[in-house]
Design a protein around this motif. Structure first.
Motif, PDB file in Angstrom:
ATOM      1  N   THR A  26     -18.253  -2.755  36.284  1.00  0.00           N
ATOM      2  CA  THR A  26     -17.665  -1.362  35.595  1.00  0.00           C
ATOM      3  C   THR A  26     -16.699  -1.665  34.510  1.00  0.00           C
ATOM      4  OG1 THR A  26     -17.743  -0.366  38.000  1.00  0.00           O
ATOM      5  CG2 THR A  26     -16.113   0.719  36.059  1.00  0.00           C
ATOM      6  N   LYS A  27     -16.338  -2.843  35.241  1.00  0.00           N
ATOM      7  CA  LYS A  27     -14.557  -3.874  34.406  1.00  0.00           C
ATOM      8  C   LYS A  27     -15.244  -4.526  33.127  1.00  0.00           C
ATOM      9  CE  LYS A  27     -12.924  -7.413  35.286  1.00  0.00           C
ATOM     10  NZ  LYS A  27     -11.661  -8.392  36.183  1.00  0.00           N
ATOM     11  N   ASP A  28     -16.609  -4.945  33.348  1.00  0.00           N
ATOM     12  CA  ASP A  28     -16.741  -5.323  32.103  1.00  0.00           C
ATOM     13  C   ASP A  28     -17.294  -4.736  31.783  1.00  0.00           C
ATOM     14  OD1 ASP A  28     -16.822  -8.234  33.310  1.00  0.00           O
ATOM     15  OD2 ASP A  28     -18.590  -7.785  34.422  1.00  0.00           O
ATOM     16  N   GLU A  29     -18.081  -3.401  31.726  1.00  0.00           N
ATOM     17  CA  GLU A  29     -18.348  -2.555  30.495  1.00  0.00           C
ATOM     18  C   GLU A  29     -17.497  -2.031  29.788  1.00  0.00           C
ATOM     19  OE1 GLU A  29     -20.571   1.686  30.097  1.00  0.00           O
ATOM     20  OE2 GLU A  29     -20.629   0.781  32.199  1.00  0.00           O
ATOM     21  N   ALA A  30     -16.549  -2.163  30.438  1.00  0.00           N
ATOM     22  CA  ALA A  30     -14.628  -1.248  30.034  1.00  0.00           C
ATOM     23  C   ALA A  30     -14.441  -1.931  28.787  1.00  0.00           C
ATOM     24  CB  ALA A  30     -14.020  -0.839  31.610  1.00  0.00           C
ATOM     25  N   PHE A  31     -14.017  -3.111  29.298  1.00  0.00           N
ATOM     26  CA  PHE A  31     -13.537  -4.275  28.568  1.00  0.00           C
ATOM     27  C   PHE A  31     -14.407  -4.349  27.342  1.00  0.00           C
ATOM     28  CE2 PHE A  31     -11.240  -6.958  31.522  1.00  0.00           C
ATOM     29  CZ  PHE A  31     -10.075  -5.925  31.963  1.00  0.00           C
ATOM     30  N   GLU A  32     -15.738  -4.720  27.208  1.00  0.00           N
ATOM     31  CA  GLU A  32     -16.570  -4.316  25.941  1.00  0.00           C
ATOM     32  C   GLU A  32     -16.881  -3.063  25.393  1.00  0.00           C
ATOM     33  OE1 GLU A  32     -21.612  -4.130  24.946  1.00  0.00           O
ATOM     34  OE2 GLU A  32     -20.643  -5.040  27.389  1.00  0.00           O
ATOM     35  N   VAL A  33     -16.353  -2.279  26.233  1.00  0.00           N
ATOM     36  CA  VAL A  33     -15.971  -1.018  25.204  1.00  0.00           C
ATOM     37  C   VAL A  33     -14.467  -1.001  24.325  1.00  0.00           C
ATOM     38  CG1 VAL A  33     -15.618   1.198  25.339  1.00  0.00           C
ATOM     39  CG2 VAL A  33     -17.680   0.301  26.122  1.00  0.00           C
ATOM     40  N   ILE A  34     -13.455  -1.260  25.050  1.00  0.00           N
ATOM     41  CA  ILE A  34     -12.853  -0.444  24.617  1.00  0.00           C
ATOM     42  C   ILE A  34     -12.012  -2.305  23.544  1.00  0.00           C
ATOM     43  CG2 ILE A  34     -10.120  -1.560  25.084  1.00  0.00           C
ATOM     44  CD1 ILE A  34     -10.638  -0.045  28.121  1.00  0.00           C
ATOM     45  N   PHE A  35     -12.816  -3.211  23.735  1.00  0.00           N
ATOM     46  CA  PHE A  35     -12.664  -4.935  23.189  1.00  0.00           C
ATOM     47  C   PHE A  35     -13.667  -4.460  21.769  1.00  0.00           C
ATOM     48  CE2 PHE A  35     -11.736  -8.347  25.938  1.00  0.00           C
ATOM     49  CZ  PHE A  35     -10.693  -7.693  26.868  1.00  0.00           C
ATOM     50  N   GLU A  36     -14.877  -3.834  21.613  1.00  0.00           N
ATOM     51  CA  GLU A  36     -15.118  -3.220  20.883  1.00  0.00           C
ATOM     52  C   GLU A  36     -14.373  -2.839  20.029  1.00  0.00           C
ATOM     53  OE1 GLU A  36     -19.561  -1.011  19.218  1.00  0.00           O
ATOM     54  OE2 GLU A  36     -19.216  -1.761  20.829  1.00  0.00           O
ATOM     55  N   ARG A  37     -13.648  -1.800  20.455  1.00  0.00           N
ATOM     56  CA  ARG A  37     -13.074  -0.886  19.442  1.00  0.00           C
ATOM     57  C   ARG A  37     -12.223  -0.964  18.899  1.00  0.00           C
ATOM     58  NH1 ARG A  37     -12.904   5.595  18.713  1.00  0.00           N
ATOM     59  NH2 ARG A  37     -11.360   5.836  16.774  1.00  0.00           N
ATOM     60  N   LEU A  38     -10.930  -1.681  19.347  1.00  0.00           N
ATOM     61  CA  LEU A  38      -9.910  -2.423  18.602  1.00  0.00           C
ATOM     62  C   LEU A  38     -10.207  -3.749  17.877  1.00  0.00           C
ATOM     63  CD1 LEU A  38      -8.059  -3.155  22.684  1.00  0.00           C
ATOM     64  CD2 LEU A  38      -7.424  -1.193  20.841  1.00  0.00           C
ATOM     65  N   THR A  39     -11.094  -4.032  18.654  1.00  0.00           N
ATOM     66  CA  THR A  39     -11.370  -5.498  16.852  1.00  0.00           C
ATOM     67  C   THR A  39     -11.716  -4.451  16.363  1.00  0.00           C
ATOM     68  OG1 THR A  39     -13.721  -5.749  17.872  1.00  0.00           O
ATOM     69  CG2 THR A  39     -12.100  -7.751  18.746  1.00  0.00           C
ATOM     70  N   GLN A  40     -12.807  -3.392  15.762  1.00  0.00           N
ATOM     71  CA  GLN A  40     -12.895  -2.940  14.866  1.00  0.00           C
ATOM     72  C   GLN A  40     -11.813  -2.377  14.177  1.00  0.00           C
ATOM     73  OE1 GLN A  40     -16.136   0.260  16.224  1.00  0.00           O
ATOM     74  NE2 GLN A  40     -17.471  -0.716  16.364  1.00  0.00           N
ATOM     75  N   ASP A  41     -11.042  -2.022  14.428  1.00  0.00           N
ATOM     76  CA  ASP A  41      -9.814  -1.312  13.920  1.00  0.00           C
ATOM     77  C   ASP A  41      -8.826  -2.088  13.707  1.00  0.00           C
ATOM     78  OD1 ASP A  41     -10.528   1.794  14.912  1.00  0.00           O
ATOM     79  OD2 ASP A  41      -9.525   1.672  16.861  1.00  0.00           O
ATOM     80  N   ILE A  42      -9.374  -3.110  14.244  1.00  0.00           N
ATOM     81  CA  ILE A  42      -8.227  -4.262  12.826  1.00  0.00           C
ATOM     82  C   ILE A  42      -8.380  -4.867  12.446  1.00  0.00           C
ATOM     83  CG2 ILE A  42      -7.253  -6.383  14.053  1.00  0.00           C
ATOM     84  CD1 ILE A  42      -7.308  -5.317  17.072  1.00  0.00           C
ATOM     85  N   PHE A  43     -10.192  -5.081  12.611  1.00  0.00           N
ATOM     86  CA  PHE A  43     -11.280  -5.229  11.411  1.00  0.00           C
ATOM     87  C   PHE A  43     -10.634  -4.397   9.825  1.00  0.00           C
ATOM     88  CE2 PHE A  43     -14.557  -5.210   8.496  1.00  0.00           C
ATOM     89  CZ  PHE A  43     -14.499  -6.993   8.210  1.00  0.00           C
ATOM     90  N   ASN A  44     -10.948  -2.954  10.358  1.00  0.00           N
ATOM     91  CA  ASN A  44     -10.891  -2.422   9.506  1.00  0.00           C
ATOM     92  C   ASN A  44      -9.564  -2.088   8.835  1.00  0.00           C
ATOM     93  OD1 ASN A  44     -13.238  -1.640   9.030  1.00  0.00           O
ATOM     94  ND2 ASN A  44     -12.446   0.179  11.312  1.00  0.00           N
TER      95      ASN A  44
END
Length: 168
Positions: free
Chosen positions: A144-162
């Motif tokens: 559950t924690k691994d999936e949460a981090f994966e989802v959150i990090f994916e969105r955060l890194t995309q937003d920072i990149f954009n």
């Protein structure tokens, strides 16, 4: 006529190459930058999750490396990302008829300072935040924690990149 098409295509490619036109399928606009660096994002949140800082720093490095042709360096980068994790919070989101939590939300926020050494007008400091909802009867451990981090990090890194390279 057949050869005329090939000559025209070659002429167009040569012109674009000589004009230094850079095109990216990700929409990244790196300008003249060749390198980037991601400084360690220290965890300054009230609730500290061990390893979150290293995992997020690595996720941002990996995302930028996968989306651009920039080289990762430890210092002296043309593009510099730095900041800190400012929030790591778990809060109940929905309630049951028995007034207990039915769903919890993990929210992670980061403050990012971006420096473009080639074009300082593009520098910024911004907060980015995203969340992950999970059942209240589940513990935020293991998968559950691994999936949460994966989802959150994916969105955060995309937003920072954009915000930094895609100008969205």
């Amino acid at each position: 006529m057949k050869y005329l098409k090939y000559i025209f295509a070659l002429l167009v490619l040569t012109t674009l190459t000589n004009c230094n036109v850079q095109y990216s399928f990700t929409g990244a606009q790196v300008g003249n930058a060749k390198t980037f660096q991601v400084n360690f994002f220290q965890n300054n949140a009230d609730l500290v999750e061990p390893g979150l800082d290293i995992d997020f720093t690595n996720a941002l490095q990996d995302y930028i490396q996968n989306q651009t042709s920039l080289s990762l360096v430890n210092s002296g980068g043309d593009l510099i990302y730095e900041g800190e994790i400012t929030e790591y919070r778990i809060a109940p989101m929905t309630a049951t008829a028995q007034n207990t939590a039915a769903q919890n939300r993990l929210t992670v926020s980061v403050n990012v300072r971006y420096f473009n050494m080639k074009d300082t007008e593009k520098d910024f400091e911004k907060n980015f935040s995203f969340f992950y909802d999970y059942p209240a009867n589940a513990q935020l451990i293991g998968g559950t924690k691994d999936e949460a981090f994966e989802v959150i990090f994916e969105r955060l890194t995309q937003d920072i990149f954009n915000a930094s390279l895609a100008n969205w």
